[in-house]
Design a protein around this motif. Structure first.
Motif, mmCIF file in Angstrom:
data_model
loop_
_atom_site.group_PDB
_atom_site.id
_atom_site.type_symbol
_atom_site.label_atom_id
_atom_site.label_comp_id
_atom_site.label_asym_id
_atom_site.label_seq_id
_atom_site.Cartn_x
_atom_site.Cartn_y
_atom_site.Cartn_z
ATOM 1 N N ASP A 66 -8.972 75.449 37.281
ATOM 2 C CA ASP A 66 -8.686 74.698 38.505
ATOM 3 C C ASP A 66 -9.841 73.743 38.776
ATOM 4 O O ASP A 66 -10.999 74.171 38.936
ATOM 5 C CB ASP A 66 -8.502 75.679 39.660
ATOM 6 N N ILE A 67 -9.538 72.460 38.820
ATOM 7 C CA ILE A 67 -10.587 71.444 38.995
ATOM 8 C C ILE A 67 -11.334 71.632 40.309
ATOM 9 O O ILE A 67 -12.556 71.421 40.379
ATOM 10 C CB ILE A 67 -9.962 70.026 38.918
ATOM 11 N N ASP A 68 -10.628 72.033 41.360
ATOM 12 C CA ASP A 68 -11.256 72.173 42.679
ATOM 13 C C ASP A 68 -11.825 73.568 42.916
ATOM 14 O O ASP A 68 -12.328 73.867 43.999
ATOM 15 C CB ASP A 68 -10.227 71.854 43.775
ATOM 16 N N ASP A 69 -11.747 74.441 41.905
ATOM 17 C CA ASP A 69 -12.229 75.818 42.056
ATOM 18 C C ASP A 69 -13.182 76.168 40.912
ATOM 19 O O ASP A 69 -13.089 77.241 40.318
ATOM 20 C CB ASP A 69 -11.051 76.797 42.087
ATOM 21 N N ASP A 70 -14.088 75.238 40.602
ATOM 22 C CA ASP A 70 -15.127 75.463 39.601
ATOM 23 C C ASP A 70 -14.549 75.903 38.255
ATOM 24 O O ASP A 70 -15.125 76.715 37.542
ATOM 25 C CB ASP A 70 -16.122 76.522 40.106
ATOM 26 N N LEU A 71 -13.370 75.342 37.935
ATOM 27 C CA LEU A 71 -12.685 75.596 36.670
ATOM 28 C C LEU A 71 -12.358 77.077 36.447
ATOM 29 O O LEU A 71 -12.282 77.537 35.305
ATOM 30 C CB LEU A 71 -13.492 75.052 35.479
ATOM 31 N N ASN A 72 -12.125 77.806 37.534
ATOM 32 C CA ASN A 72 -11.600 79.158 37.396
ATOM 33 C C ASN A 72 -10.120 79.083 37.025
ATOM 34 O O ASN A 72 -9.401 78.176 37.465
ATOM 35 C CB ASN A 72 -11.755 79.951 38.703
ATOM 36 N N LEU A 73 -9.670 80.027 36.193
ATOM 37 C CA LEU A 73 -8.283 80.007 35.761
ATOM 38 C C LEU A 73 -7.352 80.271 36.931
ATOM 39 O O LEU A 73 -7.660 81.097 37.811
ATOM 40 C CB LEU A 73 -8.053 81.049 34.670
ATOM 41 N N PRO A 74 -6.209 79.586 36.982
ATOM 42 C CA PRO A 74 -5.245 79.828 38.071
ATOM 43 C C PRO A 74 -4.638 81.227 37.944
ATOM 44 O O PRO A 74 -4.658 81.837 36.870
ATOM 45 C CB PRO A 74 -4.194 78.732 37.837
ATOM 46 N N LYS A 84 -10.648 59.177 34.580
ATOM 47 C CA LYS A 84 -12.050 58.986 34.202
ATOM 48 C C LYS A 84 -12.988 59.652 35.211
ATOM 49 O O LYS A 84 -14.017 60.218 34.831
ATOM 50 C CB LYS A 84 -12.368 57.498 34.091
ATOM 51 N N ASP A 85 -12.630 59.603 36.499
ATOM 52 C CA ASP A 85 -13.483 60.214 37.527
ATOM 53 C C ASP A 85 -13.592 61.726 37.325
ATOM 54 O O ASP A 85 -14.677 62.305 37.457
ATOM 55 C CB ASP A 85 -12.918 59.922 38.924
ATOM 56 N N ILE A 86 -12.455 62.357 36.996
ATOM 57 C CA ILE A 86 -12.467 63.804 36.770
ATOM 58 C C ILE A 86 -13.350 64.151 35.575
ATOM 59 O O ILE A 86 -14.172 65.076 35.633
ATOM 60 C CB ILE A 86 -11.029 64.325 36.551
ATOM 61 N N LEU A 87 -13.204 63.402 34.497
ATOM 62 C CA LEU A 87 -13.972 63.692 33.282
ATOM 63 C C LEU A 87 -15.460 63.429 33.483
ATOM 64 O O LEU A 87 -16.305 64.177 32.975
ATOM 65 C CB LEU A 87 -13.432 62.860 32.116
ATOM 66 N N GLY A 110 -0.084 73.230 44.980
ATOM 67 C CA GLY A 110 -1.205 72.661 45.724
ATOM 68 C C GLY A 110 -2.511 72.627 44.963
ATOM 69 O O GLY A 110 -3.572 72.414 45.560
ATOM 70 N N ARG A 111 -2.473 72.844 43.644
ATOM 71 C CA ARG A 111 -3.691 72.842 42.836
ATOM 72 C C ARG A 111 -3.602 71.775 41.754
ATOM 73 O O ARG A 111 -2.510 71.370 41.337
ATOM 74 C CB ARG A 111 -3.910 74.215 42.188
ATOM 75 N N LYS A 112 -4.762 71.332 41.308
ATOM 76 C CA LYS A 112 -4.835 70.408 40.168
ATOM 77 C C LYS A 112 -5.555 71.137 39.039
ATOM 78 O O LYS A 112 -6.727 71.500 39.159
ATOM 79 C CB LYS A 112 -5.577 69.126 40.536
ATOM 80 N N ILE A 113 -4.833 71.360 37.932
ATOM 81 C CA ILE A 113 -5.318 72.178 36.829
ATOM 82 C C ILE A 113 -5.684 71.278 35.650
ATOM 83 O O ILE A 113 -4.934 70.359 35.284
ATOM 84 C CB ILE A 113 -4.251 73.202 36.389
ATOM 85 N N LEU A 114 -6.856 71.566 35.054
ATOM 86 C CA LEU A 114 -7.308 70.817 33.882
ATOM 87 C C LEU A 114 -6.897 71.551 32.612
ATOM 88 O O LEU A 114 -6.984 72.775 32.524
ATOM 89 C CB LEU A 114 -8.833 70.659 33.899
ATOM 90 N N GLY A 115 -6.449 70.786 31.621
ATOM 91 C CA GLY A 115 -6.107 71.359 30.324
ATOM 92 C C GLY A 115 -6.530 70.431 29.197
ATOM 93 O O GLY A 115 -6.945 69.292 29.429
ATOM 94 N N MET A 116 -6.446 70.921 27.973
ATOM 95 C CA MET A 116 -6.758 70.104 26.806
ATOM 96 C C MET A 116 -5.643 70.270 25.773
ATOM 97 O O MET A 116 -5.211 71.389 25.491
ATOM 98 C CB MET A 116 -8.101 70.513 26.194
ATOM 99 N N ILE A 117 -5.219 69.169 25.198
ATOM 100 C CA ILE A 117 -4.201 69.212 24.160
ATOM 101 C C ILE A 117 -4.848 69.732 22.876
ATOM 102 O O ILE A 117 -5.782 69.126 22.346
ATOM 103 C CB ILE A 117 -3.599 67.813 23.917
ATOM 104 N N GLU A 118 -4.354 70.868 22.386
ATOM 105 C CA GLU A 118 -4.960 71.487 21.194
ATOM 106 C C GLU A 118 -4.120 71.298 19.946
ATOM 107 O O GLU A 118 -4.667 71.259 18.839
ATOM 108 C CB GLU A 118 -5.196 72.985 21.441
ATOM 109 N N THR A 119 -2.798 71.212 20.068
ATOM 110 C CA THR A 119 -1.955 70.990 18.890
ATOM 111 C C THR A 119 -0.826 70.048 19.242
ATOM 112 O O THR A 119 -0.390 69.971 20.406
ATOM 113 C CB THR A 119 -1.353 72.304 18.352
ATOM 114 N N MET A 120 -0.332 69.322 18.230
ATOM 115 C CA MET A 120 0.813 68.440 18.405
ATOM 116 C C MET A 120 1.588 68.327 17.104
ATOM 117 O O MET A 120 1.001 68.367 16.022
ATOM 118 C CB MET A 120 0.371 67.030 18.827
#
Length: 502
Positions: free
Chosen positions: A83-91, A106-109, A34-44
């Motif tokens: 967590d996008i809806d929780d002030d970016l607190n870690l899940p 784009k809206d999230i960013l 039930g949460r939407k989590i933000l992440g960033m791709i750091e390696t590939m």
């Protein structure tokens, strides 16, 4: 959908497999519980199950490639940002393996990077339509470091920040070690150049002693020099002098002492040695001292890009002047904040310290380093911000660098530089460090309290006039040759007009 989580996941990172090619630095979202989590791709990495490291024949590789075509996989790592809806607190729970990973909308960013009273740095490297702004209050009060190898875009970044601060009527003082900003043109405000001239009446004894090159171990010389310095200040305050030349007053005080016939030869020699030091000061720093001007702080103009032009002085003088300014600024702001004294420094100031590895070095302890560190520790309580700029991060004092809670790191290739910066910043992960050598000119990793999430940014190009770039050597050679020929031709014409051979 970019891909799916694989293997063991954690609260801070997940691995993923993809068939599509995302970009390092791109933001993604994961939805679970039930949460939407933000992440960033750091390696590939890109790989093939068939084309492994055990194949040594190029012809075999070509045949497998012909059969498989573009059948490869993308494996990468996503750092969880919150967590996008929780002030970016870690899940509190990790993502289930197999969880889909989506490109962030784009809206999230826009919600993340748009903020009130923000300073626009540029746009996301991965998405040019997303502008990146940082929190000015947190940037100034919690200090900033701009670090990069030579030619990576430090001066451009500093100029963009200055121009943006001028848009908010910000007041800054640049310690300009190479006269890069003295004739700059900013679209949002003017430059106020402050010459490296100081009234010795406002100097501390240790500041002028450093210029005189009197070692602390030379106790007798130091004692006579201190007496002359203190006496000269008293005479000026009481108006008992015939000259405004501070060094000349000091010299005359010692000369009068030297002529005392009751002194023994050893004492006379000690006094003479100090008089010679003052003579050296007169020769070397004849344009540095002026008792007719006020404190350097009085020359700072609010809402301007104030530039202390240190390009015309040596490093020792620059260290003394920087310490002098920072000391007075800290004491003056303390008096204003605590006593509401309107004769003191009434406005917050953002100090930009160019060549921080010279003024706050790791291996030495000049007075400038002491006061830069004092500002770094105490400045935020009194409205004094600090920006350390250096192309040699490993040479910047680690304790001072660690006080910068915000960093803009452009291309860094030297491993010792990378390690030193990583040690100073708790926000810089090993994966992000690995991205620093791959940054192009003008691209930067931005992290710290001034931004909600670590960000890979393409810094805007400063449109105004400012020095600091590489010289066009060939153009200068060609111009010199043309100018030389023009001078020769002019001399020939002048000679002809006087009746000579042409």
């Amino acid at each position: 959908m970019i891909g799916r989580c694989i293997g063991e996941t954690s609260l801070v990172s997940v691995s993923f497999i993809s068939k599509e090619m995302p970009k390092v630095g791109e933001y993604v979202t994961l939805e679970y519980d039930g949460r939407k989590i933000l992440g960033m791709i750091e390696t590939m990495v890109r790989g093939s199950p068939s084309l492994n490291m055990e194949i040594y024949d190029p012809d075999t590789i070509a045949k497998i490639r012909e059969i498989e075509g573009d059948d490869y996989y993308i494996r990468g790592k996503v750092t969880i940002l919150g967590d996008i809806d929780d002030d970016l607190n870690l899940p509190r729970t990790p993502a289930p393996p197999g969880t889909p990973i989506y490109k962030a909308s784009k809206d999230i960013l826009n919600d993340i990077f748009e903020m009130k009273n923000s300073l626009k740095l540029g746009h996301l490297i991965s998405q040019e339509d997303i502008e990146v702004g940082v929190d000015i209050n947190k940037m100034v009060s919690r200090h900033l470091a701009i670090l990069a190898m030579t030619g990576a875009g430090k001066s451009n970044t500093v100029s963009v920040i200055i121009d943006e601060l001028l848009r908010y009527k910000g007041t800054m003082l640049v310690f300009d070690m190479h006269s890069e900003y003295s004739d700059a043109e900013f679209s949002n405000g003017d430059v106020n150049v402050i010459q490296p001239i100081v009234n010795p009446h406002y100097m501390e004894f240790n500041e002028i002693k450093d210029l005189a090159n009197i070692k602390s171990s030379a106790h007798i010389q130091e004692r006579y020099f201190r007496k002359a310095f203190t006496k000269a200040k008293e005479k000026i305050s009481e108006g008992k002098v015939d000259t405004n030349d501070f060094l000349e007053i000091m010299y005359d005080i010692l000369d009068s002492k030297y002529k005392d016939e009751d002194l023994n030869k050893g004492t006379k020699n000690d006094i003479l040695a100090v008089m010679n030091k003052i003579t050296d000061l007169m020769i070397k720093y004849d344009k540095l001292f002026n008792t007719n001007i006020g404190n350097i702080l009085s020359q700072i103009k609010p809402g301007k890009a104030n530039v202390l032009d240190l390009g015309q002085v040596d490093e020792n003088t620059a260290e003394v002047l920087v310490a002098h300014v920072l000391r007075h600024a800290l004491y003056s702001r303390k008096k204003f904040i605590r006593n509401h004294d309107k004769n003191e420094l009434r406005i917050p100031i953002f100090f930009i310290v160019e060549e921080a590895h010279i003024l706050a070095p790791q291996s030495r302890n000049p007075n400038s380093k002491y006061w830069i560190t004092r500002i770094a520790r105490e400045g935020r309580k009194f409205g004094l911000g600090l920006c350390l700029v250096s192309q040699s991060p490993k040479s910047v004092d680690g304790e001072t660098l660690a006080q910068a809670n915000n960093m803009i790191i452009l291309r860094l290739v030297e491993p010792k530089d990378q390690k030193h910066v990583q040690t100073a910043s708790e926000s810089l992960s090993e994966d992000l460090v690995q991205q620093l050598p791959s940054l192009n000119i003008g691209e930067a990793l931005v992290l710290g309290l001034m931004t909600k999430v670590p960000t890979l940014v393409k810094i805007d190009e400063f449109k105004g006039r400012q020095r600091g770039g590489d010289l066009d050597i060939i153009e200068q050679w060609m111009n010199y040759e043309e100018e030389l020929q023009e001078e020769i031709e002019k001399e020939r014409k002048d000679l002809y007009s006087l009746g000579g051979d042409y």
